[in-house]
Write a protein that holds these residues in place. Structure first.
Motif, PDB file in Angstrom:
ATOM      1  N   ALA A 242       9.266  -2.019  -0.878  1.00 23.18           N
ATOM      2  CA  ALA A 242      10.077  -3.176   0.711  1.00 23.18           C
ATOM      3  C   ALA A 242      10.863  -2.313   1.410  1.00 23.18           C
ATOM      4  N   THR A 244      12.481   0.964   1.561  1.00 24.18           N
ATOM      5  CA  THR A 244      12.280   2.149   2.220  1.00 24.18           C
ATOM      6  C   THR A 244      10.369   2.357   2.179  1.00 24.18           C
ATOM      7  N   GLY A 245       9.466   1.780   1.961  1.00 25.43           N
ATOM      8  CA  GLY A 245       8.174   1.422   2.647  1.00 25.43           C
ATOM      9  C   GLY A 245       8.022   2.088   1.637  1.00 25.43           C
ATOM     10  N   THR A 246       8.075   2.856   1.134  1.00 27.39           N
ATOM     11  CA  THR A 246       7.617   3.789  -0.429  1.00 27.39           C
ATOM     12  C   THR A 246       6.678   2.819  -0.525  1.00 27.39           C
ATOM     13  N   PHE A 248       3.656   2.032   0.670  1.00 28.31           N
ATOM     14  CA  PHE A 248       3.157   1.497   1.918  1.00 28.31           C
ATOM     15  C   PHE A 248       2.409   1.707   2.621  1.00 28.31           C
ATOM     16  N   GLN A 252       0.761  -2.278   6.121  1.00 29.04           N
ATOM     17  CA  GLN A 252       1.978  -2.475   5.643  1.00 29.04           C
ATOM     18  C   GLN A 252       3.317  -2.323   6.039  1.00 29.04           C
ATOM     19  N   LEU A 253       3.657  -1.414   6.262  1.00 29.95           N
ATOM     20  CA  LEU A 253       4.430  -0.428   7.303  1.00 29.95           C
ATOM     21  C   LEU A 253       4.539  -1.255   8.562  1.00 29.95           C
ATOM     22  N   ARG A 256       5.532  -4.838   7.789  1.00 29.78           N
ATOM     23  CA  ARG A 256       7.372  -4.817   8.033  1.00 29.78           C
ATOM     24  C   ARG A 256       8.161  -4.996   9.277  1.00 29.78           C
ATOM     25  N   GLN A 257       7.487  -4.227  10.488  1.00 23.92           N
ATOM     26  CA  GLN A 257       8.211  -3.960  11.538  1.00 23.92           C
ATOM     27  C   GLN A 257       7.823  -5.179  11.948  1.00 23.92           C
TER      28      GLN A 257
END
Ligand SMILES: Nc1ncnc2c1ncn2[C@@H]1O[C@H](COP(=O)(O)OP(=O)(O)O)[C@@H](O)[C@H]1O
Ligand SMILES: [Mg+2]
Length: 284
Positions: A242, A244-246, A248, A252-253, A256-257
């Motif tokens: 979560a 780094t967004g790896t 995702f 999902q990104l 998260r934003q």
């Protein structure tokens, strides 16, 4: 933040159920923890208890899986079983004040979830809010939570009961306590495919924000990720990668934003600077 911390109180409130108060409170709590703040939480919605169950599911997950995730100190306010209404209200108010006193002493933020109905506890919580967050579902129907709107011309006739009560609280805080009240209105369950509604509602909220004195932020889209980790007590910010967004997905990104944006809107400038100083000192 230091020895005499007085935590910033964030209340999630409106007078309607199902708008996303508990969902937004939970996601904001985890986002603030992940930014490095100490967070205490209070649930005033003893009947639904969604926030309390969400968090107790989180504590269970930590116990069961040994997962290393940050959690708040949580205090649900139980309903009093005193006999008279007056005794009930007095007892519940006392529970609330005790929780508030302890949580503001120990934490940078105190996140309070409230029931979607007018009650003495709900009114009390609004009076103590440094920041009030009001989620509104993404439809014209839900805007009547804020304003009385002419259905034909879309003209705003005036504030709704709830908006009036928030403005009255703001006045009272200012005159009695010399304190401000930041009011943030966030949309929730935005349907990304309905562009016309998106534009209309956005324009209406921009208009209302100036008139009623709130900050309007975009909020959360309708996404399964906002509800399907409830039973585990997790949010998307707790997923591996979560930070780094790896790994995702695009959705999902984007989610998260949305959550990070809300969290940043909650942090007052002085607290942002204080946290930076604290982190630098820890690394020195
Ligand atoms: N952005 C969202 N996307 C998908 N489902 C959502 C979203 N926000 C809330 N929900 C769901 O809507 C319902 C009501 O949300 P909840 O947070 O309990 O509202 P409230 O606390 O205001 O009553 C819950 O089932 C919740 O999981
Ligand atoms: Mg709720």
């Amino acid at each position: 933040m230091n020895d005499n911390t007085v935590g910033h109180i964030v209340v999630f409130g409106n007078e309607k159920g199902g708008c996303g108060k508990s969902t937004a409170a939970m996601h904001a709590t985890v986002a603030l923890l992940r930014l490095g703040y100490k967070v205490g939480t209070i649930d005033l919605d003893a009947r639904q208890g969604t926030f309390t169950r969400y968090l107790s599911n989180r504590f269970q997950t930590v116990l069961r899986e040994g997962k290393n995730i940050p959690s708040p100190t949580h205090m649900p306010i139980k309903r009093s079983d005193a006999l008279t209404l007056k005794e009930k209200q007095d007892e519940e108010s006392a529970f609330f004040f005790m929780a508030l006193e302890e949580q503001t002493r120990e934490n940078d933020f105190v996140v309070i979830d409230t029931p979607g109905a007018d009650s003495h506890l709900n009114r009390l919580a609004h009076r103590f809010a440094d920041t009030l967050v009001t989620p509104v579902n993404d439809s014209m129907v839900d805007l009547d939570l804020l304003a009385d709107i002419d259905p034909v011309t879309l003209e705003v006739r005036g504030p709704s009961t709830y908006a009036k009560s928030v403005m009255a609280v703001r006045e009272a805080r200012k005159s009695e306590l010399g304190l401000g009240l930041r009011w943030i209105v966030m949309r929730n369950r935005i349907n990304p495919t309905n562009l016309k509604s998106k534009r209309d509602i956005e324009a209406m909220l921009q208009n209302l924000s100036g008139r009623f004195g709130f900050t309007y932020i975009q909020g959360f889209s309708e996404r399964i990720i906002f509800r399907d980790m409830f039973l585990k007590g997790l949010t998307l910010l707790d997923l591996d990668g979560a930070e780094t967004g790896t790994g995702f997905s695009a959705s999902q990104l984007a989610a998260r934003q949305e959550v990070r944006y809300l969290a940043h809107a909650l942090v007052p400038e002085d607290m942002r600077i204080a946290l930076m100083r604290r982190k630098k000192a820890a690394n020195a």
